[in-house]
Structures are given as C-alpha cells and as structure tokens.
Design a protein around this motif. Structure first.
Motif, PDB file in Angstrom:
ATOM      1  N   SER A   1       0.830  -1.202   0.000  1.00 39.26           N
ATOM      2  CA  SER A   1       0.000   0.000   0.000  1.00 39.26           C
ATOM      3  C   SER A   1       0.861   1.248   0.000  1.00 39.26           C
ATOM      4  O   SER A   1       2.000   1.241   0.484  1.00 39.26           O
ATOM      5  CB  SER A   1      -0.900   0.021   1.249  1.00 39.26           C
ATOM      6  OG  SER A   1      -1.776  -1.077   1.282  1.00 39.26           O
TER       7      SER A   1
ATOM      8  N   THR B   1       0.120   5.779   0.161  1.00 35.50           N
ATOM      9  CA  THR B   1      -0.816   6.904   0.165  1.00 35.50           C
ATOM     10  C   THR B   1      -0.139   8.096  -0.495  1.00 35.50           C
ATOM     11  O   THR B   1       0.922   8.537  -0.057  1.00 35.50           O
ATOM     12  CB  THR B   1      -1.248   7.290   1.583  1.00 35.50           C
ATOM     13  OG1 THR B   1      -1.895   6.169   2.199  1.00 35.50           O
ATOM     14  CG2 THR B   1      -2.229   8.449   1.544  1.00 35.50           C
TER      15      THR B   1
ATOM     16  N   ARG C   1      -9.708  -0.975  -4.762  1.00 32.95           N
ATOM     17  CA  ARG C   1      -8.334  -0.949  -4.241  1.00 32.95           C
ATOM     18  C   ARG C   1      -7.861   0.463  -3.923  1.00 32.95           C
ATOM     19  O   ARG C   1      -7.081   0.655  -2.990  1.00 32.95           O
ATOM     20  CB  ARG C   1      -7.378  -1.578  -5.247  1.00 32.95           C
ATOM     21  CG  ARG C   1      -7.689  -3.025  -5.595  1.00 32.95           C
ATOM     22  CD  ARG C   1      -6.586  -3.642  -6.468  1.00 32.95           C
ATOM     23  NE  ARG C   1      -6.434  -2.985  -7.755  1.00 32.95           N
ATOM     24  CZ  ARG C   1      -5.303  -2.404  -8.168  1.00 32.95           C
ATOM     25  NH1 ARG C   1      -4.235  -2.395  -7.389  1.00 32.95           N
ATOM     26  NH2 ARG C   1      -5.243  -1.829  -9.364  1.00 32.95           N
TER      27      ARG C   1
ATOM     28  N   GLN D   1      -5.362   6.827  -1.526  1.00 37.46           N
ATOM     29  CA  GLN D   1      -4.949   5.638  -0.787  1.00 37.46           C
ATOM     30  C   GLN D   1      -4.963   4.467  -1.763  1.00 37.46           C
ATOM     31  O   GLN D   1      -5.993   4.175  -2.379  1.00 37.46           O
ATOM     32  CB  GLN D   1      -5.904   5.375   0.375  1.00 37.46           C
ATOM     33  CG  GLN D   1      -5.638   4.064   1.116  1.00 37.46           C
ATOM     34  CD  GLN D   1      -4.329   4.046   1.857  1.00 37.46           C
ATOM     35  OE1 GLN D   1      -3.972   5.026   2.506  1.00 37.46           O
ATOM     36  NE2 GLN D   1      -3.587   2.959   1.755  1.00 37.46           N
ATOM     37  N   MET D   2      -3.833   3.800  -1.902  1.00 40.87           N
ATOM     38  CA  MET D   2      -3.717   2.696  -2.852  1.00 40.87           C
ATOM     39  C   MET D   2      -3.370   1.416  -2.097  1.00 40.87           C
ATOM     40  O   MET D   2      -2.327   1.350  -1.435  1.00 40.87           O
ATOM     41  CB  MET D   2      -2.631   3.009  -3.889  1.00 40.87           C
ATOM     42  CG  MET D   2      -2.826   4.338  -4.605  1.00 40.87           C
ATOM     43  SD  MET D   2      -1.629   4.622  -5.921  1.00 40.87           S
ATOM     44  CE  MET D   2      -0.134   4.722  -4.962  1.00 40.87           C
ATOM     45  N   ASN D   3      -4.242   0.436  -2.190  1.00 40.78           N
ATOM     46  CA  ASN D   3      -4.031  -0.854  -1.537  1.00 40.78           C
ATOM     47  C   ASN D   3      -3.925  -1.957  -2.575  1.00 40.78           C
ATOM     48  O   ASN D   3      -4.309  -1.780  -3.737  1.00 40.78           O
ATOM     49  CB  ASN D   3      -5.189  -1.146  -0.588  1.00 40.78           C
ATOM     50  CG  ASN D   3      -5.321  -0.131   0.516  1.00 40.78           C
ATOM     51  OD1 ASN D   3      -4.327   0.383   1.027  1.00 40.78           O
ATOM     52  ND2 ASN D   3      -6.555   0.166   0.896  1.00 40.78           N
ATOM     53  N   SER D   4      -3.431  -3.091  -2.148  1.00 40.79           N
ATOM     54  CA  SER D   4      -3.310  -4.264  -3.026  1.00 40.79           C
ATOM     55  C   SER D   4      -2.666  -3.886  -4.355  1.00 40.79           C
ATOM     56  O   SER D   4      -3.170  -4.230  -5.434  1.00 40.79           O
ATOM     57  CB  SER D   4      -4.695  -4.890  -3.268  1.00 40.79           C
ATOM     58  OG  SER D   4      -5.305  -5.247  -2.051  1.00 40.79           O
ATOM     59  N   LEU D   5      -1.578  -3.199  -4.277  1.00 39.98           N
ATOM     60  CA  LEU D   5      -0.926  -2.699  -5.489  1.00 39.98           C
ATOM     61  C   LEU D   5      -0.413  -3.826  -6.363  1.00 39.98           C
ATOM     62  O   LEU D   5       0.028  -4.881  -5.873  1.00 39.98           O
ATOM     63  CB  LEU D   5       0.211  -1.757  -5.114  1.00 39.98           C
ATOM     64  CG  LEU D   5      -0.264  -0.359  -4.686  1.00 39.98           C
ATOM     65  CD1 LEU D   5       0.817   0.376  -3.914  1.00 39.98           C
ATOM     66  CD2 LEU D   5      -0.677   0.448  -5.909  1.00 39.98           C
TER      67      LEU D   5
END
Length: 121
Positions: free
Chosen positions: A16, A18, A65, A80-84
């Motif tokens: 992740s 941000t 995501r 916010q960036m998850n599971s990139l």
C-alpha cells in the motif's frame, strides 16, 4: 498555482501507498478534478475523478483498491492505494480545474510534477 504530488516510491505487489497532493501559493479555493497516472509508453489515464457533486468515479482497474479523498486542511487531496499490482506502476499526477488566489480566480488546468509509484518484487 502549482500542484505537487508526493508519497510515491517502491512497493512490493500487494503493498500500500498513500499519495498526497497540495497546491502552492496563497490559494483559498481549489477544485480538484482527481488523480491521473501515466505508465511508461502509455497515455495518461484518469484513475479517480471527483465530480462537482463530490462523488468519486474510478477506472475499473483500481475499483475496490484505490480511494481518493480530500483533506480538511490546506486543500489537500489524497489517494490511498491498496493491493498494489505491477500494472499500477506509473507516474501519478493530481489535477485541478479551478483555483482562486488573491483577487484572481482561474478556470484552467492545473498540473504539477507527478510522483513515481513502482510496484515490483
């Protein structure tokens, strides 16, 4: 008015990050359009678009995501960036189409230097 995106870096797949975006200058009003990204050899694409009504639309590849939001202070925009994924590797930019500072209000595209996100193991 200059926009500055920051918070990028190298992250492993599944990780992740941000990103943040701020505007320089003595602005007192700004309308952010959203976040864009440009991968190597590809055209710039809109990742998250903030409508005038405040809703946010995401490109299909990041739905579920990524989350864009506005900060309460200093006209800040976040992503916010998850599971990139490796396909998320790109330079990310924030964009605005209206800003006011001093006695001036301008309807134009405001861009700044992007921030590089690299997703790799």
């Amino acid at each position: 008015v200059q926009l500055q995106a920051y918070g990028g870096g190298l992250v492993q797949p599944g990780g992740s990050l941000t990103l943040s975006c701020t505007a320089s200058g003595s602005i007192y009003s700004i309308n952010y359009v959203g976040w864009y990204r440009q991968a190597p050899g590809k055209q710039r694409e809109l990742v998250a678009r903030i409508t005038r009504g405040g809703s946010i639309n995401y490109v299909d590849s990041v739905k579920g995501r990524f989350t864009a939001s506005k900060g309460n202070a200093k006209h800040t925009l976040y992503l916010q960036m998850n599971s990139l994924k490796p396909d998320d590797t790109a330079v990310y930019y924030c964009n605005a189409d209206h800003a006011c500072w001093g006695a001036i209000c301008s309807n134009q595209d405001f861009w700044g230097q992007g921030t590089l996100v690299t997703v790799s193991s």
